[in-house]
Design a protein around this motif. Sequence first.
Motif, short mmCIF file in Angstrom:
data_model
loop_
_atom_site.label_atom_id
_atom_site.label_comp_id
_atom_site.label_asym_id
_atom_site.label_seq_id
_atom_site.Cartn_x
_atom_site.Cartn_y
_atom_site.Cartn_z
N ASP A 250 10.10 10.47 8.32
CA ASP A 250 8.81 10.70 7.69
C ASP A 250 8.70 10.00 6.34
OD1 ASP A 250 8.00 12.20 9.83
OD2 ASP A 250 8.56 14.12 8.93
N GLY A 251 9.85 9.75 5.69
CA GLY A 251 9.81 9.08 4.40
C GLY A 251 9.16 7.72 4.51
N PHE A 252 9.56 6.94 5.52
CA PHE A 252 8.96 5.62 5.69
C PHE A 252 7.48 5.74 6.00
CE2 PHE A 252 7.46 2.14 8.28
CZ PHE A 252 7.85 1.03 7.54
N VAL A 253 7.12 6.70 6.87
CA VAL A 253 5.72 6.88 7.25
C VAL A 253 4.84 7.02 6.01
CG1 VAL A 253 4.09 8.46 8.34
CG2 VAL A 253 6.20 7.82 9.52
N ALA A 254 5.25 7.88 5.08
CA ALA A 254 4.46 8.12 3.87
C ALA A 254 4.51 6.94 2.92
CB ALA A 254 4.97 9.39 3.17
N GLN A 255 5.68 6.34 2.75
CA GLN A 255 5.84 5.28 1.76
C GLN A 255 5.21 3.96 2.18
OE1 GLN A 255 10.08 5.35 1.44
NE2 GLN A 255 10.09 7.44 0.59
N VAL B 237 -3.54 -3.04 8.69
CA VAL B 237 -3.44 -2.48 10.03
C VAL B 237 -3.57 -0.97 9.91
CG1 VAL B 237 -1.98 -4.35 10.89
CG2 VAL B 237 -0.92 -2.30 9.94
N PRO B 238 -3.91 -0.27 11.00
CA PRO B 238 -3.97 1.19 10.93
C PRO B 238 -2.66 1.76 10.39
CG PRO B 238 -4.94 0.42 12.97
CD PRO B 238 -4.32 -0.79 12.32
N GLY B 239 -2.78 2.76 9.53
CA GLY B 239 -1.62 3.27 8.81
C GLY B 239 -0.64 4.04 9.66
N TYR C 285 6.46 -4.47 6.32
CA TYR C 285 5.25 -3.85 5.79
C TYR C 285 5.47 -3.45 4.33
CZ TYR C 285 4.07 -3.53 10.72
OH TYR C 285 3.79 -3.85 12.02
N TRP C 286 4.36 -3.37 3.56
CA TRP C 286 4.45 -2.85 2.21
C TRP C 286 5.07 -1.45 2.24
CZ3 TRP C 286 0.03 -3.81 -1.77
CH2 TRP C 286 -0.31 -5.17 -1.79
N ARG C 287 5.99 -1.21 1.31
CA ARG C 287 6.60 0.12 1.20
C ARG C 287 6.86 0.43 -0.26
NH1 ARG C 287 12.37 2.39 3.67
NH2 ARG C 287 12.03 4.57 3.04
N VAL C 288 6.50 1.63 -0.67
CA VAL C 288 6.79 2.08 -2.03
C VAL C 288 8.27 2.36 -2.14
CG1 VAL C 288 6.37 3.87 -3.75
CG2 VAL C 288 4.48 3.03 -2.33
N LEU D 112 -5.76 0.93 -3.67
CA LEU D 112 -4.82 1.49 -2.69
C LEU D 112 -4.16 2.73 -3.27
CD1 LEU D 112 -3.25 -1.90 -1.55
CD2 LEU D 112 -4.87 -0.51 -0.25
N GLU D 113 -4.54 3.89 -2.73
CA GLU D 113 -3.97 5.16 -3.15
C GLU D 113 -2.79 5.49 -2.24
OE1 GLU D 113 -5.66 9.59 -4.30
OE2 GLU D 113 -6.43 8.59 -2.51
N LEU D 114 -1.73 6.02 -2.80
CA LEU D 114 -0.57 6.38 -1.99
C LEU D 114 -0.94 7.51 -1.04
CD1 LEU D 114 0.66 4.70 -4.30
CD2 LEU D 114 2.64 6.23 -4.23
N SER D 115 -0.50 7.40 0.20
CA SER D 115 -0.93 8.37 1.20
C SER D 115 -0.40 9.77 0.93
CB SER D 115 -0.46 7.92 2.59
OG SER D 115 0.95 7.97 2.70
#
Length: 487
Positions: free
Chosen positions: A433-438, A396-398, A416-419, A455-458
């Motif tokens: 913002d932490g969740f947004v990036a991860q 889905v759109p990030g 959703y996938w999360r680092v 898949l590169e980390l944003s």
Amino acid sequence: MSTPLSRRTLLRGGLGVAAAGLALPAATGTDAWAAPPTDGEIYGAPTANPLVWQRADPFVTPRTRGQYYFTASVPEYDRLIVRAAPTIEGLGDAAEAVVWRRPAGGRMGGHIWAPELHRIDGRWYLYFAAGDADDVFRIRMYVMASTAADPRDVSGWAAPRQIITPWDSFSLDATTFEHRGERYLVWAQSEPEISSNSNLYIARMTSPFTITGNPARIATPTKSWEVQGFRVNEGAAVIKRNGRVFVTFSASATDARYCMGLLTADARADLLDPATWSKNPDPVLTTDEQTGQYGPGHNSFTVAEDGETDVLVYHARDYRDIVGDPLYDPNRHARAQRLYWHPDGTPLFGVPVGRGGPIVRLSPADAPSTFVRHHTYALRVDPRVRELADSQFRFVPGFAGEGTVSLQSVNFPDRYWRVDGTSLRIEPVQEGDGFVAQASFRRVPGLANSNAVSLELSDRRGSYVNHDRGALTVGRASRAKSTFWLS
């Protein structure tokens, strides 16, 4: 740029990005969000949910002369319809031809149910069930033939003829198939002196209109999931694969308790011997609270545009609670999703998937026989996926906006996938913002093969999702470990 989180919180409760009404990032520039390949581009099978609104008991033919044909029960139960499109998904917007209407009175003037369209020896046949005007539930089976090349051509259809069985009783849901040079009919009927609403029967056919010999009863509703509300086995559909004949069927009342079962027979055995058939102890497709799909059932099978991939077509509702008789609730929508197969050659159904776009499974390039899956919300790679839906995801759109994607779980669509440090999990949307990036990634052509993905980390250029001996980790790029095949 990031999407305002106050709007993303609408995703909670299982809604996807599109369902939540969120604006998608604008696709501009070389770093814009790139839509993943469609299901058709990956393996030729669509995920269409709904495929056709307010059409129950859906039946989709194999592609014939470049067209798929669709028929189904309409909420008014008063007519037979046919649609056509060159793709399965195209059936959703296709024009609908009314090829027959019930008479104002008399025989066949009652409920019109569950049509199926079959091409037999170069001619179209339309099987359906009909009640009478003075007793709409005096249901019997009928079939009519067409001389036209296109089943939407009303002028080609002859008058319906009743299919006669040994008992003049409630009978419906006829389907037909050919096997080893013989044609068979499978149907549901209420047999006198058996305390069930309907059982499943099979018989040989001497013509598309006529059965011969004594029918064999191959299924009776006895298990707990088959007797909820009504004691029902109905809506049979046949698929032959891997040396076996599989018959799916539907059971119980037509509300959220409706579900699908499975019968299996060895393709070399006598299909008219009831001992040939075994019934799965558990249903194979049931209501799923997480995906918001209720009462899946009355399915058919077709083959995708690639000519190889099997597709399951069925109906379900988007809600559990129904006011009044569920038979008259109009919102059983036709849906389509890929049918998978176990390594032992038996069908793998998964869950009735919720609304959203293409569904993918990811396999590491260095272990292509394995799949990424979640277990207790942790993501890992495993060759033995116990539950198909644990290994199904949607791009889905990030959350981080342009140029990024997020990966949504199919069977837990609020996650959703999360680092998480150096590993990955599926987690619900969180503020900050932490969740947004991860939970956002840049999807690029596979480092080891451009037909795959990496898949590169944003928020970390040069850091990728990697496979490491069954674990999903994050770190520096590695051509094979950072590449995933989509299937």
